[in-house]
Design a protein around this motif. Structure first.
Motif: not given
Length: 260
Positions: A37-66
């Motif tokens: 997690y320290s490496y993630i914070t160092e390399y991605f900085g404030i984009y770590e939050n965007l990565l979490w949104i991306f991963f959660i949204g991507y997981g949510f898309s897997m449950f979409m039928k359309n």
């Protein structure tokens, strides 16, 4: 066999890994012990939050039928990351406009100071920015970034923009049709007023004609009455004259008897 396949399908594995990865922020885990997690914070900085949104949204898309909605969500998630990186690049370029040094080392030190120490854009973004900034014209770089941000904004908020545009269009349509309706009502009111005025003028004209006709009738009647009165007076005079003549004749007959 089907239950095993259902248990170990791509969607379930992704959700389990995502939960395990997210739990490492709060509970001791293998990732936390190895400073992942320290490496993630160092390399991605404030984009770590965007990565979490991306991963959660991507997981949510897997449950979409359309399938269409699934693709749209994934595309928006990718463009969210791209637009975030572009905004970071623009921030660094804007920070350099007041920097007067021209040497590459000084510029690199200043960018690292601004990008890492001030807002922590992450090593990965600073590295890619330095690689691009010194090999591309500044105006072209800024134009491409603005275009990317503009396109990303339209794609990410396409539905909201569409709703906003429809709202604005409907608002101006209501104003336009309201103006036309008020104009129509005003014209209709003027037409009715003109019609009422014309009807009143016609009515007054008819009344005047009737009044003139009645006055003329009354004058004719008065004239007829006067003529009848004059005739009666003449008749009375004639009657008196006849009576006088008869009286004279009677008198004359008494004084001058006729012989037989």
């Amino acid at each position: 066999m089907n239950k095993i396949r259902l248990l170990f399908n791509e969607r379930n594995i992704y959700i389990v890994l995502l939960l395990y990865f997210f739990s490492g922020y709060f509970y001791p885990s293998f990732l936390q012990k190895n400073n992942i997690y320290s490496y993630i914070t160092e390399y991605f900085g404030i984009y770590e939050n965007l990565l979490w949104i991306f991963f959660i949204g991507y997981g949510f898309s897997m449950f979409m039928k359309n399938p269409t909605k699934k693709i749209v969500l994934k595309v928006r998630l990718y463009f969210m990351i791209i637009s975030g990186i572009s905004v970071g690049y623009l921030y660094l370029i804007d920070s350099l406009k007041n920097f007067e040094e021209t040497s590459l080392d000084k510029i690199q030190e200043y960018i690292i100071q601004i990008g890492i120490l001030n807002i922590n854009l992450g090593y990965l973004e600073i590295y890619t920015f330095l690689k691009i900034y010194f090999n591309v014209k500044k105006d072209v770089f800024i134009g491409v970034l603005i275009a990317i941000i503009f396109i990303s904004t339209i794609i990410i908020t396409g539905k909201a923009i569409k709703g906003l545009l429809l709202l604005v269009i409907n608002y101006f349509k209501s104003i336009y049709f309201g103006f036309k309706e008020r104009k129509r009502i005003k014209e209709e009111k003027l037409r009715i007023e003109k019609q009422e005025k014309l009807e009143k003028e016609i009515y007054d004209e008819i009344c005047n004609i009737q009044k003139m006709y009645q006055e003329k009738e009354e004058q004719n009647q008065e004239q007829i009455d006067k003529e009848e009165e004059n005739v009666e007076k003449d008749d009375e005079k004639n009657d008196i004259g006849i009576e006088i003549s008869e009286e004279k004749r009677d008198i004359e007959s008494t004084w001058f008897p006729t012989g037989n």
